[in-house]
Design a protein around this motif. Structure first.
Motif, PDB file in Angstrom:
ATOM      1  N   THR A   1      -4.005  46.000  53.397  1.00 13.77           N
ATOM      2  CA  THR A   1      -3.226  44.993  53.856  1.00 13.77           C
ATOM      3  C   THR A   1      -4.001  43.929  53.429  1.00 13.77           C
ATOM      4  O   THR A   1      -3.386  42.270  53.415  1.00 13.77           O
ATOM      5  N   ASP A   2      -5.495  44.182  53.918  1.00 15.05           N
ATOM      6  CA  ASP A   2      -6.534  43.511  53.263  1.00 15.05           C
ATOM      7  C   ASP A   2      -6.080  42.077  52.209  1.00 15.05           C
ATOM      8  O   ASP A   2      -5.696  41.270  52.371  1.00 15.05           O
ATOM      9  N   ALA A   3      -5.650  43.163  50.681  1.00 16.70           N
ATOM     10  CA  ALA A   3      -6.058  43.054  49.614  1.00 16.70           C
ATOM     11  C   ALA A   3      -4.474  42.260  49.453  1.00 16.70           C
ATOM     12  O   ALA A   3      -4.059  41.496  48.636  1.00 16.70           O
ATOM     13  N   ASN A   4      -3.141  42.678  49.930  1.00 15.37           N
ATOM     14  CA  ASN A   4      -1.885  42.210  50.851  1.00 15.37           C
ATOM     15  C   ASN A   4      -2.056  40.943  50.874  1.00 15.37           C
ATOM     16  O   ASN A   4      -1.042  39.870  50.483  1.00 15.37           O
ATOM     17  N   ARG A   5      -2.387  40.841  51.848  1.00 17.27           N
ATOM     18  CA  ARG A   5      -2.509  39.301  52.475  1.00 17.27           C
ATOM     19  C   ARG A   5      -3.346  38.318  51.832  1.00 17.27           C
ATOM     20  O   ARG A   5      -2.549  37.379  51.304  1.00 17.27           O
ATOM     21  N   ALA A   6      -4.400  38.838  50.699  1.00 16.04           N
ATOM     22  CA  ALA A   6      -4.779  37.423  49.840  1.00 16.04           C
ATOM     23  C   ALA A   6      -3.858  37.257  48.701  1.00 16.04           C
ATOM     24  O   ALA A   6      -4.211  36.595  48.289  1.00 16.04           O
TER      25      ALA A   6
END
Length: 71
Positions: free
Chosen positions: A47-52
């Motif tokens: 989720t963190d990588a997706n948001r970035a």
């Protein structure tokens, strides 16, 4: 995802890319629109990588997908 084995709580190691960003790029390259995860760490890291990356994928826990599809 890169968070297993208590990796979530320690400093990143030197390298050319963060592990979660590499795993996210691999998932994105499959052409899938949704990534199913079965682990809370995978969920957070992806989720963190997706948001970035601009929220290009849906990252969902397997339980979410099952719940959404129960008739």
């Amino acid at each position: 995802c890169g968070a297993g084995g208590a990796q979530m709580w320690k400093e990143e190691e030197e390298g050319s890319a963060a592990v979660n960003e590499t795993r996210y790029a691999e998932a994105l390259a499959t052409g899938a629109s949704t990534v199913a995860v079965g682990c809370p760490f995978c969920n957070q890291m992806l989720t963190d990588a997706n948001r970035a990356a601009g929220d290009k994928l849906d990252v969902k826990d397997i339980a979410q997908i099952v719940a959404e599809n129960i008739a």
